[in-house]
Enzyme design. Structure first.
Site, PDB file in Angstrom:
ATOM      1  CG  MET A 198      55.827  33.587  38.041  1.00  0.00           C
ATOM      2  SD  MET A 198      57.200  34.732  37.874  1.00  0.00           S
ATOM      3  CE  MET A 198      57.259  35.445  39.487  1.00  0.00           C
TER       4      MET A 198
ATOM      5  CE1 TYR B 171      58.360  26.571  47.747  1.00  0.00           C
ATOM      6  CE2 TYR B 171      57.406  28.366  48.979  1.00  0.00           C
ATOM      7  CZ  TYR B 171      58.133  27.209  48.939  1.00  0.00           C
ATOM      8  OH  TYR B 171      58.632  26.675  50.097  1.00  0.00           O
TER       9      TYR B 171
ATOM     10  CG  HIS C 151      49.173  30.737  43.357  1.00  0.00           C
ATOM     11  ND1 HIS C 151      50.278  30.607  44.149  1.00  0.00           N
ATOM     12  CD2 HIS C 151      49.481  31.684  42.434  1.00  0.00           C
ATOM     13  CE1 HIS C 151      51.226  31.427  43.737  1.00  0.00           C
ATOM     14  NE2 HIS C 151      50.769  32.097  42.705  1.00  0.00           N
TER      15      HIS C 151
ATOM     16  CD  GLN D 235      40.419  42.753  43.712  1.00  0.00           C
ATOM     17  OE1 GLN D 235      40.303  42.668  44.928  1.00  0.00           O
ATOM     18  NE2 GLN D 235      39.415  43.072  42.923  1.00  0.00           N
ATOM     19  CE  LYS D 236      51.252  40.290  47.584  1.00  0.00           C
ATOM     20  NZ  LYS D 236      52.107  39.881  46.494  1.00  0.00           N
TER      21      LYS D 236
ATOM     22  CD  GLN E 178      50.752  40.037  37.364  1.00  0.00           C
ATOM     23  OE1 GLN E 178      51.960  40.002  37.248  1.00  0.00           O
ATOM     24  NE2 GLN E 178      50.084  39.106  38.022  1.00  0.00           N
TER      25      GLN E 178
ATOM     26  NE  ARG F 291      59.771  38.287  44.687  1.00  0.00           N
ATOM     27  CZ  ARG F 291      59.180  38.546  43.511  1.00  0.00           C
ATOM     28  NH1 ARG F 291      57.901  38.862  43.471  1.00  0.00           N
ATOM     29  NH2 ARG F 291      59.884  38.465  42.386  1.00  0.00           N
TER      30      ARG F 291
HETATM   31  O1  PAF Z   1      51.676  37.012  39.036  1.00  0.00           O
HETATM   32  C1  PAF Z   1      52.511  36.188  38.636  1.00  0.00           C
HETATM   33  O2  PAF Z   1      52.761  35.168  39.256  1.00  0.00           O
HETATM   34  C2  PAF Z   1      53.253  36.454  37.338  1.00  0.00           C
HETATM   35  O3  PAF Z   1      53.521  37.798  37.168  1.00  0.00           O
HETATM   36  C3  PAF Z   1      52.538  35.875  36.095  1.00  0.00           C
HETATM   37  C4  PAF Z   1      51.196  36.531  35.873  1.00  0.00           C
HETATM   38  C5  PAF Z   1      52.357  34.379  36.263  1.00  0.00           C
HETATM   39  C6  PAF Z   1      53.403  36.115  34.850  1.00  0.00           C
HETATM   40  O4  PAF Z   1      54.643  35.515  34.955  1.00  0.00           O
END
Ligand code: PAF
Length: 285
Positions: free
Chosen positions: A30, A32, A37, A148-149, A153, A187
């Site tokens: 998403m 930022y 990442h 893994q954080k 998900q 965040r």
């Molecule tokens: O982990 C995230 O940043 C989001 O949940 C994802 C996997 C990009 C889906 O919008």
């Protein structure tokens, strides 16, 4: 690096790449972008011919009172970071194209989405699964990378991929931490100075619980001690949950002699910022 905003163009490019026999690695984000990442991109880059990322702040995964509007966004900064990380294609679709007029479909992974964060963020994982499935259909990656954080998900995405017979390998990346132990997250920028100074307590409480589980397998004591650490800190406004669960099924971990790994996961509020983190206790053979 090429930036693509059109869904049809992204589809055309990935179809062509697949036709050429290229292995596509995909990191959905998403934006930022942070070290978490970037470490996923590094891993994906090493294992693929083509590195695709997406930047899309997905409205469907935010509740009505959540931070969709104020979620940090900076495409120029992200583009520079992505270029530096060796990204070949950055997909950044407009929200109206992803969810056009009359959009009705959502994907739900039942039960797994009712516990932990799902209990406190109703509909969140439907939003995540829906956008992830859409992105998979557009990008058609061979492998997709998740941190893994966001452990729940990761598990839910793996379940969806398996249940829907998608030919995509889901690969987990280790949680990246600041020097003081705080898990990196987009965040974290919301945290005020003193909240930031106290935020590593979350990871400390998880480590304390892990120590107790490893020492005497007393899950209830582990939870109690860790909760107390959090409750004693004046900057912890609320504890949504502090759970010990089977790391694969996310069922409550009850059996102290379990062979399976145990997930210790928590979500807390510091002011208006919700922090999540987790740690794994390896199962005993
Ligand atoms: O982990 C995230 O940043 C989001 O949940 C994802 C996997 C990009 C889906 O919008």
């Amino acid at each position: 690096m090429e930036t693509i905003t059109s869904i049809n163009q992204a589809k055309k490019i990935t179809e062509e790449l697949r036709h050429q026999g290229k292995i596509i690695g995909f990191v959905p984000t998403m934006g930022y972008l942070h070290q978490g990442h970037l470490s996923l991109m590094e891993k994906a880059g090493k294992q693929s011919d083509i590195l695709f990322i997406s930047i899309f702040v997905n409205p469907l995964q935010f509740g009505p009172s959540e931070d969709f509007k104020k979620y940090p966004r900076d495409l120029n900064r992200d583009s520079e970071l992505a270029k530096g990380a060796g990204v070949d294609y950055l997909f950044n679709p407009p929200s109206g194209d992803m969810y056009g007029p009359g959009f009705k479909t959502t994907v739900s992974v039942r039960d797994l989405d009712q516990v932990m964060c799902g209990k406190y963020r109703p509909g969140h994982f439907n939003g995540v699964c829906t956008v992830v499935l859409k992105l998979f259909n557009i990008i058609k990656p061979h492998r997709a990378y998740f941190g893994q954080k966001d452990y729940q998900q990761l598990i839910i995405t793996k379940r969806m991929v398996s249940d829907l017979n998608l030919d995509i390998e889901i690969i987990a990346g280790k949680t990246v931490r600041e020097e003081d132990g705080l898990a990196v997250s987009s965040r974290n920028v919301y945290l005020e100075r003193q909240q930031r100074a106290n935020a590593p307590l979350l990871y400390k409480s998880l480590k304390e619980a892990k120590k107790i589980v490893e020492k005497n397998r007393d899950l209830e004591l582990a939870r109690k001690m860790a909760m107390q650490m959090l409750k004693d800190n004046e900057f912890v406004e609320k504890i949504d949950y502090f759970d010990l669960r089977d790391a694969e099924t996310l069922e409550p971990a009850l059996d102290t002699g379990t062979k399976n790994d145990i997930l210790i996961a928590a979500a807390i509020w510091m002011g208006k910022t919700r922090l999540i983190d987790n740690i794994i206790v390896r199962g005993k053979d």
